[in-house]
Design an enzyme around this catalytic site. Structure first.
Site, mmCIF file in Angstrom:
data_model
loop_
_atom_site.group_PDB
_atom_site.id
_atom_site.type_symbol
_atom_site.label_atom_id
_atom_site.label_comp_id
_atom_site.label_asym_id
_atom_site.label_seq_id
_atom_site.Cartn_x
_atom_site.Cartn_y
_atom_site.Cartn_z
ATOM 1 N N GLN A 72 0.819 -1.208 0.000
ATOM 2 C CA GLN A 72 0.000 0.000 0.000
ATOM 3 C C GLN A 72 0.861 1.271 0.000
ATOM 4 O O GLN A 72 0.481 2.286 -0.576
ATOM 5 C CB GLN A 72 -0.928 -0.023 1.213
ATOM 6 C CG GLN A 72 -1.961 1.083 1.240
ATOM 7 C CD GLN A 72 -2.936 0.939 2.392
ATOM 8 O OE1 GLN A 72 -2.704 0.150 3.303
ATOM 9 N NE2 GLN A 72 -4.015 1.681 2.360
ATOM 10 N N HIS A 147 -1.518 -4.001 -5.663
ATOM 11 C CA HIS A 147 -1.051 -3.935 -4.279
ATOM 12 C C HIS A 147 -2.111 -4.490 -3.331
ATOM 13 O O HIS A 147 -3.299 -4.558 -3.650
ATOM 14 C CB HIS A 147 -0.723 -2.485 -3.888
ATOM 15 C CG HIS A 147 -1.932 -1.681 -3.511
ATOM 16 N ND1 HIS A 147 -2.414 -1.606 -2.220
ATOM 17 C CD2 HIS A 147 -2.778 -0.939 -4.268
ATOM 18 C CE1 HIS A 147 -3.493 -0.837 -2.194
ATOM 19 N NE2 HIS A 147 -3.743 -0.415 -3.417
ATOM 20 N N CYS A 148 -1.653 -4.905 -2.145
ATOM 21 C CA CYS A 148 -2.551 -5.224 -1.031
ATOM 22 C C CYS A 148 -2.043 -4.402 0.145
ATOM 23 O O CYS A 148 -1.663 -3.247 -0.041
ATOM 24 C CB CYS A 148 -2.592 -6.728 -0.744
ATOM 25 S SG CYS A 148 -0.982 -7.515 -0.510
ATOM 26 N N ASN A 149 -2.014 -4.940 1.322
ATOM 27 C CA ASN A 149 -1.508 -4.181 2.460
ATOM 28 C C ASN A 149 0.016 -4.158 2.471
ATOM 29 O O ASN A 149 0.625 -3.093 2.456
ATOM 30 C CB ASN A 149 -2.031 -4.778 3.768
ATOM 31 C CG ASN A 149 -1.546 -4.009 4.985
ATOM 32 O OD1 ASN A 149 -1.753 -2.818 5.094
ATOM 33 N ND2 ASN A 149 -0.866 -4.704 5.892
ATOM 34 N N SER A 155 -1.706 -9.715 -3.118
ATOM 35 C CA SER A 155 -1.333 -9.144 -4.413
ATOM 36 C C SER A 155 -0.378 -10.061 -5.172
ATOM 37 O O SER A 155 -0.472 -10.185 -6.401
ATOM 38 C CB SER A 155 -0.720 -7.752 -4.238
ATOM 39 O OG SER A 155 0.363 -7.784 -3.338
#
Length: 203
Positions: A72, A147-149, A155
């Site tokens: 992120q 993206h993810c976290n 992701s």
């Protein structure tokens, strides 16, 4: 001593125990049973994803001048300009448009797909949607950041799934490619199992 008194005495010998509860949002809560009939919620909560604790601003280029992978933290205007990103795909974590807005430049297209970083999450359903989005960006000759976290599990899993479905790579090849570009990736065990099953279904 009566039988009832014996039971009461035995209750005092019971040991405390801890129960872990996973909620629908992926958060996990621990409940402590300290004495018979008494429960106490422990204040610490953990979540069904890796908590990102340090800045990680640089996305990894998975496919040259097209597919980028990161956390992120990498969703920022500087990266949009530097890598000429046209699209941002957020997996499980919605990102704020304020991170990338620039009224003097074309608007970056943002996409969001829900996905909990839990082994039981149906990755095939998520990957089908994310692969369609990535393919559309490729067809229009754009550049996308997925993206993810933390850029570790969700992701990376959907990027691997995309390489398997649209670039006809097997699991080992796709995983090795993504791992070589972003060393810290680690899809959760359930995602790994499902990716391998997808590979078997495609062969």
């Amino acid at each position: 001593m009566s039988f009832l008194e014996q039971l009461k005495a035995r209750k005092l010998l019971l040991k405390s125990s801890v129960t872990n509860i996973t909620h629908a949002d992926g958060s996990q809560e621990r409940i402590l049973l300290s004495k018979p009939g008494e429960t106490q919620k422990m204040t610490t909560k953990t979540y069904g994803f890796i908590v990102d604790t340090k800045p990680d601003f640089v996305p990894a280029c998975i496919l040259e001048d097209f597919l980028y992978l990161g956390p992120q933290d990498a969703v920022m205007r500087e990266n949009v300009d530097k890598y000429q990103l046209t699209d941002i795909l957020s997996v499980g974590i919605e990102t704020s448009a304020s991170n990338i807005d620039d009224e003097n430049d074309p608007i970056v297209q943002t996409h969001f797909v829900e996905c909990l970083d839990l082994p039981e999450t149906n990755l095939a359903t998520t990957a089908n949607r994310t692969s369609q989005i990535i393919k559309c960006v490729h067809d229009k000759k754009g550049r996308i950041l997925v993206h993810c976290n933390a850029g570790v599990s969700r992701s990376s899993a959907v990027c691997i799934a995309y390489l398997m479905s649209d670039h006809k790579m097997n699991f080992e090849t796709a995983f090795a490619l993504v791992k070589s570009k972003r060393e810290c990736i680690r899809p959760n065990d359930g995602f790994l199992k499902q990716l391998k099953q997808m590979d078997r279904n495609n062969s």
